[in-house]
Each structure stands twice: as C-alpha cells, then as structure tokens.
Design an enzyme around this catalytic site. Sequence first.
Site, PDB file in Angstrom:
ATOM      1  N   GLU A  98      14.774  -7.797  13.776  1.00 42.91           N
ATOM      2  CA  GLU A  98      14.970  -7.105  12.503  1.00 42.91           C
ATOM      3  C   GLU A  98      14.469  -5.671  12.651  1.00 42.91           C
ATOM      4  OE1 GLU A  98      14.399  -8.026   7.804  1.00 42.91           O
ATOM      5  OE2 GLU A  98      12.642  -8.343   9.078  1.00 42.91           O
ATOM      6  N   ILE A  99      15.378  -4.716  12.607  1.00 42.96           N
ATOM      7  CA  ILE A  99      15.040  -3.311  12.835  1.00 42.96           C
ATOM      8  C   ILE A  99      14.523  -2.659  11.567  1.00 42.96           C
ATOM      9  CG2 ILE A  99      15.948  -1.064  13.554  1.00 42.96           C
ATOM     10  CD1 ILE A  99      18.021  -2.579  15.246  1.00 42.96           C
ATOM     11  N   GLU A 156       0.814  -1.211   0.000  1.00 42.34           N
ATOM     12  CA  GLU A 156       0.000   0.000   0.000  1.00 42.34           C
ATOM     13  C   GLU A 156       0.852   1.267   0.000  1.00 42.34           C
ATOM     14  OE1 GLU A 156      -0.286  -1.770   4.268  1.00 42.34           O
ATOM     15  OE2 GLU A 156      -0.266  -2.489   2.195  1.00 42.34           O
ATOM     16  N   CYS A 208      15.872  -6.873   3.760  1.00 47.06           N
ATOM     17  CA  CYS A 208      15.800  -8.097   4.556  1.00 47.06           C
ATOM     18  C   CYS A 208      17.177  -8.729   4.725  1.00 47.06           C
ATOM     19  CB  CYS A 208      14.847  -9.085   3.906  1.00 47.06           C
ATOM     20  SG  CYS A 208      15.198  -9.389   2.162  1.00 47.06           S
ATOM     21  N   GLY A 255       8.099 -10.122   2.512  1.00 51.68           N
ATOM     22  CA  GLY A 255       7.770  -9.197   3.583  1.00 51.68           C
ATOM     23  C   GLY A 255       8.234  -9.749   4.922  1.00 51.68           C
ATOM     24  N   SER A 256       7.522  -9.401   5.968  1.00 48.12           N
ATOM     25  CA  SER A 256       7.940  -9.784   7.319  1.00 48.12           C
ATOM     26  C   SER A 256       7.606 -11.236   7.599  1.00 48.12           C
ATOM     27  CB  SER A 256       7.252  -8.890   8.354  1.00 48.12           C
ATOM     28  OG  SER A 256       5.868  -9.199   8.428  1.00 48.12           O
TER      29      SER A 256
END
Length: 486
Positions: free
Chosen positions: A386-387, A182, A289, A232-233
Amino acid sequence: MATHIKYTKLFIDNEWVDSQNGKTFDTYCPHDGSVIATVAEGDKADVDLAVSAAKRAFQRNSEWRLMDASERGRILTKFGDLVKRDIQYISELESLNNGMVLSMANKFIGRCPTNIYYIASLADKIQGSTIPADGEVFSYTLKQPVGVCGLILPWNVPVLMFVNKITTALAAGCTVVVKPAEQTPLTALYLAALLVEAGLPKGVINVINGYGETAGVAITHHPDVAKISFTGSAEVGKLIQQAAGVNNLKRVTLELGGKSPLVIMDDADLDLAVPAAAQGVFSLQGQMCIAASRLYVHSKIYDKFVKAAIQYAKNIKIGDPKDPTTQHGPQVDSEMMTKVLRYIQKGKEEGAKLVLGGNRIGTKGYYLEPTIFIDVKDDMAIAKDEIFGPVQSILKFDTLEEVIDRANATVHGLAAGIFTTNINNALQFSKHVEAGIVWINTYLAFSPQIPFGGFKDSGVGRESGFECIDAYLEVKSVVTSLAKKI
C-alpha cells in the site's frame, strides 16, 4: 487560506483544558508546510481523566443512560444540522490541516450530514427479540451499549471518519474518548464543540490530541475502555488488536489498509472506465485505503487503455487549493511524500516502466505529480504494498479466472471493482473476489446505508449500514420462569 482556528486544547468532561504536563505540538498545512496552530498534547494522565469522565457519563443513573433512545437520535440529528450550517468553515479547516483541495473537502464533508442523519435514525431502532425457548420460560434478548469506547481517527479523511465512528457509538448509547491523528487534530475539536452545542450531556464525548505511542497506547490499554475502533494501517491495527487484550478483553473494530484491484475487461466502456480508474487512485492524492492501486487491464485493450489513462492524468489540475477547479493537492506531510517517492524509485528499479510523473512538484508543500507505471508485475513492490500516494500501476491479464486469482493473491481485502458489459463477468467477479465492497462499472460509490469494511488484513467489523451499530452493543439474554400453571 486564512481560516480562524477556534479550538486547540483538549476536551475533557465538557471543558477545554491544557494537558496535565503542559506539552504542546505544532500542526501543519500540507499545502505550504507552514505551522497553522499549536495544540495541547495529551498523554496517559489526560486519557485517564477523559476515560473517567466518559465512565461517569455512562453510569446507570446518568443523564445519558436515562435518556430516551429517540432523544439521542434528535441530538445527533441536530448535530447533523450544525455540520450543515458550518460546512464551509469545516471544509476550509479540513483543507488547511489535511491538504485536501477545497473542492474535494466540500465533496467529502458535504456527505457528512446525510451520514449523520442516517446513523441518528438508528438510535431508536435497536431491538432485541423474543425466543421460543424450550420449557416453561419466557425468553428475550436486550441489546445494550458496550460502554466507554476509544475511537482512534486517521488523518486522510478525518471529518468523515469522526462522523461515522462517533455518531455510531453515540447512537448506540456509548460514551467516547476520541484521539484524532496527530497530523489533523483541528476538525475533531471543532466537531466535538458542535456535539455539545447540539445538546450532548457532560462527559459523553472527550477529545485527546496526541501521538499514537502515548495517547493512543494509553487508550488501547485502559482497563475501563470497553471497545476500540481504529482506522489506519494494518501494522498499527495488529498492535491495537494485541493491546486490546492486555488489561481487559476490549471489543475491536478495525478498518485498515488495502491494495484494491480494479479490473478492466476487454468489453468495458472506456469512457467510463478510464476516468473512474484515475479518480480511484488519484483522488485525495492516493491517500485512501480503498485506492484502486492495482489496475488490471485486459491484454486486448491494454495499449489503448494506457494511452487514454496517460492523457486523462495529464489533464488533472494542480494548483491553488481554494480554486474550485483544482483537483490535486499535496501529501499530508514530508514523511508521506518521501515514502511515496521511495516507492516510485523502487518501481523503476524493479523494471516497471514509468510513463507519467514520478517527481515532486516545486519545493513548497508536499506535492507529487500524478504518476503512472505500466508493464507492472505482481511481485513488484508497487503492486504488492500500500503506497498511499498518487501512483497508478497498470498490469496486464488475459482471462477472468486468472485475474480473480491474481486479485486475491494479497493479504488485503478491502475493495475491488470491475468494468464490463457482460453480466456474467460482473457476477462471477463479485462472487469470488475477496473484498468487503465490490463496485461494478463504478468506483468510490458510497452511501451511509451500505456496510463498509474489509476481509483478511484489511480489517474486522463494518462501518455504515445497519450492521455498524452492532459493534457497539452487547446482547443480553433474559429468561423468566413460567412454571406456575394457568
């Protein structure tokens, strides 16, 4: 950056359409926070239309299914030519919507035609095999496209991810419904138009702008979608894997998060290692990533390395995104900026020593300073989580065996790297570290021929390389009786 926005609607069955409910949402420029376009917001009703279009385009007697594999390859090759033709516009659009500085957008998008050409070349290389089965039979396998694929893109490198996912699915003969993130819908819409210009038949590609909890959920739950590919995450990836089994058994490819270790041995060439380590975590403002966000430095050279790392990071240029010498841009939105700032604060609270950066830059846009922590311990949040921001955490180690065990003590396993002049160190590390890609005396080195994906919670399946196309294919065994004697 005054880039003209050409497409803002949904793309369904080769038509630019408004959403069924008439909803729209704004998309922003991370450089200054301004609204750059208002785009159609799709949800389940629009996904249903898109999947129906893709399903029709996949029918047995459709133009797409009857097309020679070599012709699919030619269409994709032409797509690569069109991306090359429009590369400056696409780079400017990526910078505007994603926040990449233009020099970095040019670098990433400059690789896209090469990736497209490689994947296009696989279209007519899909082969089954003959099988020396027992008995009087002739047996062979066919590899055939899996069907309608739902492809869900990330916001951090949206053009590159579009190219890798969509061209692989199309080379295999699948049809697709694409949901861009998005935050970054604009480039996916433009690239879909280029695919149609290249000759893609009606309904083969469809693009639904929207949110994960509406459009994304509708795609992952749709019974006529045969495969999902998501980048993605890890948290969202796990939800997608669960959703893929609710209404049918979708095949799933997941390229998820990482907490990648980069090891600097005491014999490393620091003239190579220091810049590579910095670029490994500060490129794209850490929004990768594969970011080298756990930097393990041998105790014998720790202080020397830290001094050099601080000096290098101080010289990273932040400024006009259109300036070709600018190296550092903003986080993608205020939410990500706030998340990174919370991690920086937590690092200080847990006892890591902040030696550079740690602050927001100005009040316009979502810029953060390149940040370095030293004296970091493995159990600190900045070393475990993971920042997705420009935060370099430097940890100390004494032996190769120790650092391999520490590197593997994570749920992630996407990338890893080592700098050493000792070949045995390099080979031992690459053999034992749990990661899908391992770099030796380099970092962020990519090629379309190299498979990419993760171990453990960093994902399922591979993108790029010859292996990438297998995820979009079914294997069918055919057995014919040869009972009649000659």
